[in-house]
Design an enzyme around this catalytic site. Sequence first.
Site, PDB file in Angstrom:
ATOM      1  N   GLU A  21     -18.957  -4.236 -25.437  1.00 28.98           N
ATOM      2  CA  GLU A  21     -17.877  -3.256 -25.485  1.00 28.98           C
ATOM      3  C   GLU A  21     -17.695  -2.570 -24.132  1.00 28.98           C
ATOM      4  O   GLU A  21     -16.595  -2.176 -23.769  1.00 28.98           O
ATOM      5  CB  GLU A  21     -18.171  -2.193 -26.549  1.00 28.98           C
ATOM      6  CG  GLU A  21     -18.135  -2.712 -27.962  1.00 28.98           C
ATOM      7  CD  GLU A  21     -18.446  -1.627 -28.963  1.00 28.98           C
ATOM      8  OE1 GLU A  21     -17.494  -1.109 -29.584  1.00 28.98           O
ATOM      9  OE2 GLU A  21     -19.640  -1.280 -29.106  1.00 28.98           O
ATOM     10  N   TYR A  53       0.757  20.430 -20.586  1.00 25.60           N
ATOM     11  CA  TYR A  53       0.363  19.200 -21.281  1.00 25.60           C
ATOM     12  C   TYR A  53       0.093  18.073 -20.295  1.00 25.60           C
ATOM     13  O   TYR A  53      -0.670  17.159 -20.598  1.00 25.60           O
ATOM     14  CB  TYR A  53       1.353  18.784 -22.374  1.00 25.60           C
ATOM     15  CG  TYR A  53       2.797  18.633 -21.945  1.00 25.60           C
ATOM     16  CD1 TYR A  53       3.246  17.500 -21.289  1.00 25.60           C
ATOM     17  CD2 TYR A  53       3.720  19.623 -22.245  1.00 25.60           C
ATOM     18  CE1 TYR A  53       4.560  17.357 -20.917  1.00 25.60           C
ATOM     19  CE2 TYR A  53       5.043  19.494 -21.885  1.00 25.60           C
ATOM     20  CZ  TYR A  53       5.467  18.346 -21.218  1.00 25.60           C
ATOM     21  OH  TYR A  53       6.776  18.218 -20.855  1.00 25.60           O
ATOM     22  N   GLU A  72     -17.522  10.240 -30.253  1.00 24.56           N
ATOM     23  CA  GLU A  72     -17.780  11.658 -30.478  1.00 24.56           C
ATOM     24  C   GLU A  72     -18.144  12.359 -29.168  1.00 24.56           C
ATOM     25  O   GLU A  72     -17.718  13.494 -28.918  1.00 24.56           O
ATOM     26  CB  GLU A  72     -18.934  11.845 -31.477  1.00 24.56           C
ATOM     27  CG  GLU A  72     -18.634  11.353 -32.875  1.00 24.56           C
ATOM     28  CD  GLU A  72     -18.985   9.885 -33.124  1.00 24.56           C
ATOM     29  OE1 GLU A  72     -19.157   9.528 -34.292  1.00 24.56           O
ATOM     30  OE2 GLU A  72     -19.069   9.097 -32.157  1.00 24.56           O
ATOM     31  N   LYS A  98     -10.398   3.782 -31.809  1.00 25.34           N
ATOM     32  CA  LYS A  98     -10.708   2.515 -31.133  1.00 25.34           C
ATOM     33  C   LYS A  98      -9.900   1.447 -31.847  1.00 25.34           C
ATOM     34  O   LYS A  98     -10.078   1.218 -33.043  1.00 25.34           O
ATOM     35  CB  LYS A  98     -12.207   2.210 -31.224  1.00 25.34           C
ATOM     36  CG  LYS A  98     -12.611   0.946 -30.480  1.00 25.34           C
ATOM     37  CD  LYS A  98     -14.089   0.634 -30.646  1.00 25.34           C
ATOM     38  CE  LYS A  98     -14.910   1.529 -29.753  1.00 25.34           C
ATOM     39  NZ  LYS A  98     -16.312   1.062 -29.647  1.00 25.34           N
TER      40      LYS A  98
END
Length: 127
Positions: A21, A53, A72, A98
């Site tokens: 990954e 933003y 996380e 993901k």
Amino acid sequence: MSKIFLEDVKIYAYHGVLPEENIIGTYYIINAEIHTDLWDAADSDDVNDTVSYADINEIIHIEMNINSKLMEHVAGRIISKIHEKFAQVSYVKLRITKTSPPMKGEMKGASIELEKSFLLGGITENQ
């Protein structure tokens, strides 16, 4: 309370527990909800009176570029950086998806969502 949303920010990044990954990578979709008072900006039309933003988007891109095992961990860093830059933010909710997790079955993705309230003048913003 006023809110700022960044919706479906798509970023290619390299996060995951599996070594491949971190080599192959995949697309992530990030959604952010930020609570802050926007009424000064509504009156003044001055970017200095708001939470930009564009700056939030930049924070998201910078933190997504730092490899981590867990989404996380990335989300926690993003939320912390937003609050560091904009102390007037009272609440952040962040979802990271993901899009191609290395798991069996067909799916749109796997997501985590973190939210955090911050003290403003000794009062916690409750959600």
